[in-house]
Design a protein around this motif. Structure first.
Motif, PDB file in Angstrom:
ATOM      1  N   SER A  29     -62.699 -25.947 -26.321  1.00  0.00           N
ATOM      2  CA  SER A  29     -61.382 -26.593 -26.419  1.00  0.00           C
ATOM      3  C   SER A  29     -61.180 -27.306 -27.748  1.00  0.00           C
ATOM      4  O   SER A  29     -60.044 -27.575 -28.142  1.00  0.00           O
ATOM      5  CB  SER A  29     -61.184 -27.552 -25.257  1.00  0.00           C
ATOM      6  OG  SER A  29     -62.154 -28.587 -25.299  1.00  0.00           O
ATOM      7  N   ARG A  30     -62.259 -27.618 -28.437  1.00  0.00           N
ATOM      8  CA  ARG A  30     -62.168 -28.358 -29.692  1.00  0.00           C
ATOM      9  C   ARG A  30     -62.014 -27.453 -30.911  1.00  0.00           C
ATOM     10  O   ARG A  30     -61.893 -27.951 -32.031  1.00  0.00           O
ATOM     11  CB  ARG A  30     -63.399 -29.244 -29.873  1.00  0.00           C
ATOM     12  CG  ARG A  30     -63.514 -30.348 -28.843  1.00  0.00           C
ATOM     13  CD  ARG A  30     -64.741 -31.215 -29.097  1.00  0.00           C
ATOM     14  NE  ARG A  30     -64.878 -32.281 -28.094  1.00  0.00           N
ATOM     15  CZ  ARG A  30     -65.888 -33.138 -28.058  1.00  0.00           C
ATOM     16  NH1 ARG A  30     -66.849 -33.075 -28.960  1.00  0.00           N
ATOM     17  NH2 ARG A  30     -65.933 -34.059 -27.111  1.00  0.00           N
ATOM     18  N   TYR A  31     -62.029 -26.171 -30.687  1.00  0.00           N
ATOM     19  CA  TYR A  31     -62.014 -25.223 -31.802  1.00  0.00           C
ATOM     20  C   TYR A  31     -60.684 -24.494 -31.927  1.00  0.00           C
ATOM     21  O   TYR A  31     -60.049 -24.133 -30.930  1.00  0.00           O
ATOM     22  CB  TYR A  31     -63.143 -24.199 -31.649  1.00  0.00           C
ATOM     23  CG  TYR A  31     -64.470 -24.705 -32.141  1.00  0.00           C
ATOM     24  CD1 TYR A  31     -65.156 -25.682 -31.423  1.00  0.00           C
ATOM     25  CD2 TYR A  31     -65.016 -24.238 -33.326  1.00  0.00           C
ATOM     26  CE1 TYR A  31     -66.365 -26.178 -31.893  1.00  0.00           C
ATOM     27  CE2 TYR A  31     -66.221 -24.716 -33.799  1.00  0.00           C
ATOM     28  CZ  TYR A  31     -66.896 -25.689 -33.072  1.00  0.00           C
ATOM     29  OH  TYR A  31     -68.092 -26.178 -33.537  1.00  0.00           O
ATOM     30  N   VAL A  32     -60.289 -24.307 -33.180  1.00  0.00           N
ATOM     31  CA  VAL A  32     -59.179 -23.423 -33.509  1.00  0.00           C
ATOM     32  C   VAL A  32     -59.653 -21.990 -33.281  1.00  0.00           C
ATOM     33  O   VAL A  32     -60.736 -21.612 -33.734  1.00  0.00           O
ATOM     34  CB  VAL A  32     -58.747 -23.598 -34.978  1.00  0.00           C
ATOM     35  CG1 VAL A  32     -57.679 -22.580 -35.355  1.00  0.00           C
ATOM     36  CG2 VAL A  32     -58.263 -25.030 -35.220  1.00  0.00           C
ATOM     37  N   MET A  33     -58.841 -21.207 -32.587  1.00  0.00           N
ATOM     38  CA  MET A  33     -59.222 -19.830 -32.282  1.00  0.00           C
ATOM     39  C   MET A  33     -58.287 -18.860 -32.998  1.00  0.00           C
ATOM     40  O   MET A  33     -57.071 -19.082 -33.082  1.00  0.00           O
ATOM     41  CB  MET A  33     -59.191 -19.579 -30.783  1.00  0.00           C
ATOM     42  CG  MET A  33     -60.165 -20.443 -29.996  1.00  0.00           C
ATOM     43  SD  MET A  33     -61.883 -20.238 -30.508  1.00  0.00           S
ATOM     44  CE  MET A  33     -62.175 -18.505 -30.142  1.00  0.00           C
TER      45      MET A  33
END
Length: 118
Positions: A29-33
């Motif tokens: 959830s903390r990462y840009v995808m």
């Protein structure tokens, strides 16, 4: 860390596909995808990017705007790419990527082949 793409296939022009990328080994959830693609003889290019958390910010390549949609399910640690109105020029290996900031990529998937042909 693993990013595992699925959903690639051979599809006719005008058809649709949904790619999935299942993530593990980091706080998804903390990462840009992002989704990238690379066609034979061409450089890898950004297709779509989605911000972390609720995914309120997106960016699309001009060539896919209005046809592709990126989304995420943080409960399932999965990012999706819905591809509609596919064209032969969409043929490529599609890669999932995760970044700790908007312009970074820390992790890559192994890729999934999408072929658009009649």
């Amino acid at each position: 860390v693993q990013l595992v793409e699925s959903g690639g296939a051979l599809v006719q022009p005008g058809g649709s596909l949904r790619l999935s990328c299942a993530a593990s080994g980091f706080t998804f959830s903390r990462y840009v995808m992002s989704w990238y693609r690379q066609a034979p003889g061409k450089e890898r290019e950004l297709v779509a990017r989605l911000s972390s958390g609720g995914g309120g910010r997106t960016n699309y390549a001009d060539s896919v705007k209005g046809r592709f949609t990126i989304s995420r399910d943080n409960a399932k640690n999965t990012v999706y790419l819905q591809m509609n109105s596919l064209k032969p020029e969409d043929t490529a290996v599609y890669y999932c990527a995760a970044g700790s900031s908007w312009y970074s990529v820390n992790y890559w998937g192994q890729g999934t082949q999408v072929t658009v042909s009649s």
